[in-house]
Design an enzyme around this catalytic site. Structure first.
Site, mmCIF file in Angstrom:
data_model
loop_
_atom_site.group_PDB
_atom_site.id
_atom_site.type_symbol
_atom_site.label_atom_id
_atom_site.label_comp_id
_atom_site.label_asym_id
_atom_site.label_seq_id
_atom_site.Cartn_x
_atom_site.Cartn_y
_atom_site.Cartn_z
ATOM 1 N N ASP A 150 52.484 55.775 52.213
ATOM 2 C CA ASP A 150 53.851 56.280 52.275
ATOM 3 C C ASP A 150 54.305 56.275 53.743
ATOM 4 O O ASP A 150 53.515 56.071 54.658
ATOM 5 C CB ASP A 150 53.952 57.678 51.627
ATOM 6 C CG ASP A 150 55.376 57.991 51.159
ATOM 7 O OD1 ASP A 150 56.329 57.295 51.577
ATOM 8 O OD2 ASP A 150 55.551 58.942 50.362
ATOM 9 N N GLU A 156 63.275 65.075 48.724
ATOM 10 C CA GLU A 156 61.962 65.413 49.290
ATOM 11 C C GLU A 156 61.920 66.873 49.753
ATOM 12 O O GLU A 156 62.499 67.747 49.105
ATOM 13 C CB GLU A 156 61.608 64.416 50.392
ATOM 14 C CG GLU A 156 61.552 62.980 49.839
ATOM 15 C CD GLU A 156 60.936 61.990 50.777
ATOM 16 O OE1 GLU A 156 59.931 62.306 51.420
ATOM 17 O OE2 GLU A 156 61.449 60.855 50.854
#
Ligand code: BGC
Length: 602
Positions: free
Chosen positions: A295, A483
């Site tokens: 990521d 997020e």
């Protein structure tokens, strides 16, 4: 000797994968597969270490030039959330031109290997202006319809491919266990059984038209303590296998091309350094033969200096590193790490072999500039109708005192921060990473606009006072977020990430109720929200979550009975904050998993 070992390893991985597939008949003897092995090996044979390392790097479009792609043999480029070629309203042609320039550079590099361009098309091709914005995964979990999700997957693949893009960092297959997590809406639901029905169909749809899907974020991103984004999972291997592993088994069975590793940790160990889960379980036990992707800058969260961090991640089994800005120094550091024995040649060959394999399988070698025609594949009426159908099927009716269907003879007053706002209905990952805070987003219609439209030639109309209406609709919402920005310790209708204007809207509901009006509450949010005694002021209440650009039309369909309410909760609805301290029980749950009224139930 090393090559022979690699060949044996690759055949072994393919064999293991074939064993995980149900009803697979001639998988092992498939001549295509031995062709794949030979092709990958011949590519590896002709590559230098520098070329191989270049393939393992993924840079952000704004931090690399086509010339650098060529010099470093870069394997992949991404657009992060909201990273457009020039501006937020770039056309599909602008996107395709950008991708094509990078692709030309890759083909002109010394290895000549085509590159993969990746984006987060997590609810439709959401970075691109004018794309159909499908409901977020939370809605798709509430709809629970495998055929529907397959069609959405294919429509998304078409929109992505019409901008010349090959790789989609979707779907999140997170089994979110705590709605305080800001990514709850990217999850289909809290129960792995819901994922079981949906993941395979979604991936098969998303991987049409030679687009590669990504199951993310491996593993247990939805299992962190208190729902903290990128946090720590304090669970046994057995629990993680029971709750968080099943969607990956489905994803691999469906042939997913890539899997992204989670920022989170398990018992204090960062997933990006966890060779047990990445190599032993994902690659060896489950036989995943695609690309394991890191990521965004997650490598920097590992201990040690940059070279050590890169070595740890690669040795744990990561094949490609998403290093948006630091790809160049990573190139140098990885080469040094190999030359000093910190990383084996075999590990590099396994990583690059997988990248080449996926590029080959998805037609990149044959047709690197492959693109669908946007006029028939991007933001089309067909896709908008599909998004509307999906939204409509996902709405969960929480309360109904004989209110539905509404009559087109009644006058309606509609209010609340979410009532006239497509950005709110779409949520995070829309135009920009944190979502589009504008009322208009270039496509779709608000609930109010859809209502006005629908009543154009009806006796009833949309009026601008409570007193002049028979029906009052109050739309409350959370603001868009993505997020960690969406983490909250107070997921309630007047707290946390909820719109500050909810209180004033609720006051209008109370006033309307006192006047004897029929009052309908609508809540658009990325998760269930604690409602306190709010429901008492409403005759009916609908949870619409994040239905996307066609959510307005879809809701109006349901209000007038043109489509039935049929969504059921894929998350338990907490009654109060006690739910998080005392755990689930009759006392702490307001509506259980699977709850959802049907209009003809009464
Ligand atoms: C997210 C991923 C996403 C990546 C690229 C990260 O911050 O965790 O889900 O795919 O960014 O945009």
């Amino acid at each position: 000797m090393k090559k022979l070992l690699f060949l044996i390893l690759l055949i072994g991985v393919m064999f293991l994968q074939s064993c995980t597939k149900e009803n697979t008949d001639d998988h092992i003897d498939d001549p295509m597969e031995s062709d794949e092995v030979l092709f990958v090996q011949s590519e590896l044979d002709r590559m230098s270490l520098s070329e191989k390392v270049g393939q393992m790097l993924q840079a952000e479009r704004a931090s690399i030039t086509p010339e650098e792609v060529k010099t470093y043999n870069i394997g992949s480029i991404l657009s992060g959330g909201g990273s457009h070629p020039f501006a937020f309203d770039d056309s599909p042609d602008d996107w395709a031109d950008m991708v094509s320039q990078f692709q030309q550079a890759a083909l002109a590099s010394s290895s000549g290997i085509p590159l993969l361009y990746g984006v987060d098309a997590v609810h439709g091709h959401n970075n691109v202006y004018g794309a159909t914005i499908f409901p977020h995964n939370i809605n798709l979990g509430m709809a629970g319809d495998a055929e529907l999700i397959r069609r959405i997957g294919e429509a998304t693949a078409k929109e992505v491919k019409s901008t010349g893009i090959h790789w989609n960092f979707s779907p999140a297959v997170s089994v979110a266990q705590d709605i305080r997590w800001g990514r709850t809406y990217e999850s289909f639901g809290e129960d792995p059984m819901i994922h079981d029905r949906l993941v395979g169909a979604f991936i098969e749809g998303l991987q049409t038209h030679d687009v590669i899907a990504t199951a993310k974020h491996f593993i247990a991103d939805g299992g962190t303590m208190n729902g903290t984004d990128q946090g720590d999972v304090l669970q046994s291997k057995a629990m993680i296998r029971a709750i968080h592993l099943p969607p990956y088994v489905k994803a691999i069975e469906a042939g997913v091309g890539s899997i992204m590793i989670s920022f989170s940790s398990i018992n204090g160990l960062k997933m990006h350094g966890n060779s047990y889960w990445i190599t032993d379980v994902l690659k060896e036990e489950l036989g995943f033969d695609g690309i394991v992707l890191s990521d965004w800058n997650a490598t920097f969260q590992l201990p040690g200096d940059f070279r050590t961090q890169l070595s740890t991640a690669i040795n744990a089994g990561i094949d490609m590193l998403m290093l948006p800005t630091d790809w160049k120094s990573a190139h140098e550091e990885i080469i040094t790490a190999v030359n000093t024995g910190m990383i084996d040649d075999e590990r590099i060959d396994d990583a690059v072999g997988r990248i080449i394999l996926i590029k080959m399988r998805n037609g990149l070698y044959d047709n690197p500039f492959d693109r669908l025609d946007p006029s028939t594949n991007f933001g089309t009426l067909e896709h908008q109708l599909l998004a509307r159908e999906a939204a409509s099927k996902s709405f969960v009716l929480l309360k109904d005192q004989d209110v539905f269907p509404l009559s087109k003879g009644d006058d309606i007053y509609i209010t609340g921060p979410g009532s006239d706002h497509v950005g709110v209905l779409s949520g995070g990952w829309t135009t920009y990473w944190q979502g589009n805070t504008n009322a208009e987003i270039g496509t779709g219609s608000s609930i109010k606009d859809a209502l006005v439209n629908r009543l154009t030639s009806s006796p009833g109309t949309v009026v601008d006072t409570i007193s002049g209406a028979e029906i009052v609709i109050v739309v409350m919402n959370e603001v868009p977020y993505a997020e960690g920005f969406g983490d909250t310790s107070d997921p309630s209708i007047f707290g946390g990430l909820s719109d500050p204007a909810n209180q004033a809207a609720y006051n209008e509901a109370v006033a309307a109720k006192a006047l004897g009006k029929t009052v309908i509450g609508v809540l658009s949010s990325g998760r269930p929200l604690i409602l306190g005694d709010v429901l008492e002021s409403f005759d009916a209440f609908v949870a619409i979550f994040l239905p996307g650009s066609e959510g307005g039309e879809a809701l109006v369909d349901n209000l007038y009975g043109d489509a039935p309410f049929r969504g059921t909760l894929s998350f338990s609805w907490p009654a109060s904050l006690d739910y998080f301290t005392l755990g689930p029980s009759e006392a702490t749950i307001l509506f259980p998993l699977g709850y959802g009224l049907k209009v003809d139930d009464e």
